[in-house]
Enzyme design. Structure first.
Site, PDB file in Angstrom:
ATOM      1  CE  LYS A   1      -6.757  -8.590 -29.088  1.00 31.74           C
ATOM      2  NZ  LYS A   1      -7.302  -7.489 -28.303  1.00 31.74           N
TER       3      LYS A   1
ATOM      4  CB  SER B   1      -3.003 -12.156 -22.166  1.00 34.87           C
ATOM      5  OG  SER B   1      -2.843 -11.013 -22.956  1.00 34.87           O
ATOM      6  CG  LEU B   2      -4.896 -13.605 -27.572  1.00 36.85           C
ATOM      7  CD1 LEU B   2      -5.884 -12.911 -28.512  1.00 36.85           C
ATOM      8  CD2 LEU B   2      -4.584 -15.011 -28.074  1.00 36.85           C
TER       9      LEU B   2
ATOM     10  CE  LYS C   1      -3.794  -5.905 -29.146  1.00 36.62           C
ATOM     11  NZ  LYS C   1      -3.394  -5.195 -27.981  1.00 36.62           N
TER      12      LYS C   1
ATOM     13  CD  GLU D   1     -13.432  -9.463 -25.979  1.00 32.14           C
ATOM     14  OE1 GLU D   1     -13.046 -10.583 -25.568  1.00 32.14           O
ATOM     15  OE2 GLU D   1     -12.774  -8.422 -25.843  1.00 32.14           O
TER      16      GLU D   1
HETATM   17  P1  NAD Z   1      -5.320  -8.537 -25.656  1.00 30.94           P
HETATM   18  O1  NAD Z   1      -6.515  -7.627 -25.633  1.00 30.94           O
HETATM   19  O2  NAD Z   1      -4.197  -8.088 -26.491  1.00 30.94           O
HETATM   20  O3  NAD Z   1      -5.767 -10.011 -26.120  1.00 30.94           O
HETATM   21  C1  NAD Z   1      -6.501 -10.937 -25.342  1.00 30.94           C
HETATM   22  C2  NAD Z   1      -7.968 -10.683 -25.379  1.00 30.94           C
HETATM   23  O4  NAD Z   1      -8.464 -10.579 -26.689  1.00 30.94           O
HETATM   24  C3  NAD Z   1      -8.773 -11.849 -24.825  1.00 30.94           C
HETATM   25  O5  NAD Z   1      -8.766 -11.867 -23.415  1.00 30.94           O
HETATM   26  C4  NAD Z   1     -10.130 -11.573 -25.380  1.00 30.94           C
HETATM   27  O6  NAD Z   1     -10.828 -10.780 -24.467  1.00 30.94           O
HETATM   28  C5  NAD Z   1      -9.865 -10.709 -26.602  1.00 30.94           C
HETATM   29  N1  NAD Z   1     -10.424 -11.213 -27.870  1.00 30.94           N
HETATM   30  C6  NAD Z   1     -11.218 -10.487 -28.699  1.00 30.94           C
HETATM   31  N2  NAD Z   1     -11.583 -11.193 -29.763  1.00 30.94           N
HETATM   32  C7  NAD Z   1     -11.040 -12.423 -29.620  1.00 30.94           C
HETATM   33  C8  NAD Z   1     -11.085 -13.614 -30.403  1.00 30.94           C
HETATM   34  N3  NAD Z   1     -11.743 -13.662 -31.560  1.00 30.94           N
HETATM   35  N4  NAD Z   1     -10.409 -14.684 -29.947  1.00 30.94           N
HETATM   36  C9  NAD Z   1      -9.706 -14.650 -28.784  1.00 30.94           C
HETATM   37  N5  NAD Z   1      -9.621 -13.539 -27.984  1.00 30.94           N
HETATM   38  C10 NAD Z   1     -10.290 -12.447 -28.415  1.00 30.94           C
HETATM   39  O7  NAD Z   1      -4.754  -8.804 -24.290  1.00 30.94           O
HETATM   40  P2  NAD Z   1      -5.206  -8.281 -22.897  1.00 30.94           P
HETATM   41  O8  NAD Z   1      -4.257  -8.845 -21.944  1.00 30.94           O
HETATM   42  O9  NAD Z   1      -6.649  -8.523 -22.694  1.00 30.94           O
HETATM   43  O10 NAD Z   1      -5.055  -6.726 -22.994  1.00 30.94           O
HETATM   44  C11 NAD Z   1      -3.908  -6.114 -23.374  1.00 30.94           C
HETATM   45  C12 NAD Z   1      -4.310  -4.981 -24.276  1.00 30.94           C
HETATM   46  O11 NAD Z   1      -5.234  -4.147 -23.598  1.00 30.94           O
HETATM   47  C13 NAD Z   1      -3.129  -4.133 -24.603  1.00 30.94           C
HETATM   48  O12 NAD Z   1      -2.448  -4.615 -25.734  1.00 30.94           O
HETATM   49  C14 NAD Z   1      -3.763  -2.785 -24.805  1.00 30.94           C
HETATM   50  O13 NAD Z   1      -4.215  -2.682 -26.140  1.00 30.94           O
HETATM   51  C15 NAD Z   1      -4.943  -2.820 -23.873  1.00 30.94           C
HETATM   52  N6  NAD Z   1      -4.612  -2.091 -22.624  1.00 30.94           N
HETATM   53  C16 NAD Z   1      -4.648  -0.758 -22.683  1.00 30.94           C
HETATM   54  C17 NAD Z   1      -4.318  -0.010 -21.561  1.00 30.94           C
HETATM   55  C18 NAD Z   1      -4.392   1.502 -21.635  1.00 30.94           C
HETATM   56  O14 NAD Z   1      -4.037   2.140 -20.653  1.00 30.94           O
HETATM   57  N7  NAD Z   1      -4.829   2.083 -22.748  1.00 30.94           N
HETATM   58  C19 NAD Z   1      -3.944  -0.650 -20.371  1.00 30.94           C
HETATM   59  C20 NAD Z   1      -3.923  -2.037 -20.340  1.00 30.94           C
HETATM   60  C21 NAD Z   1      -4.248  -2.757 -21.484  1.00 30.94           C
END
Ligand code: NAD
Length: 326
Positions: A114, A82-83, A309, A169
């Site tokens: 992103k 994740s990030l 974000k 992605e």
């Molecule tokens: P994240 O989305 O904050 O970051 C990791 C992801 O970013 C990577 O896995 C990749 O898919 C993506 N990404 C997109 N462009 C990229 C780039 N240029 N370089 C590298 N990565 C890139 O982390 P996560 O663990 O995937 O998800 C967490 C996020 O998902 C939360 O912060 C939230 O915004 C969302 N979320 C929402 C809910 C909800 O109920 N609304 C629930 C769970 C998660």
């Protein structure tokens, strides 16, 4: 430590896990990303203050969701992580301060959009596409090779007979999302809350003909095996992947300071609505691979990258989208 804090941490974990299940496994979020991020940060703050109360299976220690049983499992040789998140200029300054404690000398940051889709891994053997997978829980993902063959900008054959793995992605362009929802509405089907959920729902289809109609696209942003190509930096990697025929986002820029990173963030916060795909922030990556290696990883994310974000406005868009589905 008080009992109240312990109860609060248990409750936050329970709630966030429920939201993560709805988001990652059911493609049906019931709260906005901004609300999820707010609760997540509340839990991080409590865990920082009371590390002894952090649960071993806390949501802050794990990546993504469970694997859908409809697909074969794929073991990721290098974890798909994740990030960490940043929400302000001060968070970015703190990110740089943490890095400067670990490495010395000038640092360059590769800034990328992103993309709001879902992470995919693509494996090539001697230049042929042999396996595509979701991130899953970071260690084990779902084998969605046949579905990813329906994504037109993913090359089936590379111009060189290379054996490598790239990551990126998969997303649904805004125009395809609007069209798909219009079609579904006309047919009395549930509409998708946003392009991210539509892309995730599409890639989980067991019928590849349905996937083919969904007009999915990809941006590739990482080589999981940089040694294969003797690459030295993220920006090098993006150029090489573009030369190999992968679809690379054209907006990436190398910045020499956090102030330049901040200017890039401001620019795309303004421009995001003009882009034909959804973005939910900016990813900032230390550019040089030797520095990345020296900086290292937490259990969940690289310490050499952070996701800024975008604020609130997204909350409104997504809330509206969710209300439409009710
Ligand atoms: P994240 O989305 O904050 O970051 C990791 C992801 O970013 C990577 O896995 C990749 O898919 C993506 N990404 C997109 N462009 C990229 C780039 N240029 N370089 C590298 N990565 C890139 O982390 P996560 O663990 O995937 O998800 C967490 C996020 O998902 C939360 O912060 C939230 O915004 C969302 N979320 C929402 C809910 C909800 O109920 N609304 C629930 C769970 C998660």
């Amino acid at each position: 430590m008080t009992e109240n804090q312990q109860t609060k941490m248990l409750e936050l974990n329970r709630l966030l896990k429920q939201y993560a299940k709805e988001y990652y496994e059911q493609d049906q979020p019931s709260v906005t990303d901004a609300e999820y991020d707010r609760l997540y940060q509340e839990l991080v703050t409590l865990e920082d203050a009371f590390p002894e109360l952090t649960l071993a299976d806390s949501i802050t220690q794990v990546v993504g969701g469970q694997i859908s049983s409809g697909f074969e499992k794929v073991h990721h040789e290098t974890a798909m992580l994740s990030l960490g998140n940043a929400f302000s200029y001060e968070d970015l300054v703190a990110f740089e301060e943490r890095i400067k404690k670990l490495v010395s000398g000038p640092i360059h940051y590769n800034c990328e959009l992103k993309i709001d889709g879902l992470a995919i891994s693509l494996k090539y053997q001697e230049g042929k596409f042999i396996q595509g997978a979701t991130r899953g829980d970071g260690k084990i993902g779902e084998n969605i090779t046949e579905n990813l063959k329906q994504v037109k900008d993913i090359p089936q054959v590379l111009p060189e007979p290379l054996t490598l793995e790239v990551r990126g992605e998969c997303f649904m362009p805004k125009s395809s999302f609007v069209e798909l929802n219009e079609e579904r509405e006309a047919q009395g089907e549930n509409i998708f809350a946003n392009p991210r959920n539509a892309a995730a729902g599409s890639l989980r289809q067991l019928d590849t003909r349905v996937v083919a109609k969904r007009n999915l696209s990809s941006f590739i942003y990482a080589i999981a095996t940089p040694e294969v190509l003797a690459l030295t930096s993220q920006s090098d990697g993006l150029s090489k992947m573009s030369a190999l025929g992968f679809h690379i986002n054209p907006e990436a820029v190398v910045c020499a300071s956090i102030d330049d990173v901040w200017a890039y963030i401001q620019k795309y916060q303004e421009l995001r609505h003009d882009l034909p795909y959804e973005i939910d922030g900016i990813v900032i990556k230390v550019n040089e691979f030797t520095l990345q290696e020296a900086i290292g990883y937490t259990v969940k994310a690289p310490k050499w990258a952070i996701a800024y974000k975008f604020p609130a406005e997204e909350a409104q868009t997504k809330l509206l989208a969710i209300e439409w589905t009710v």
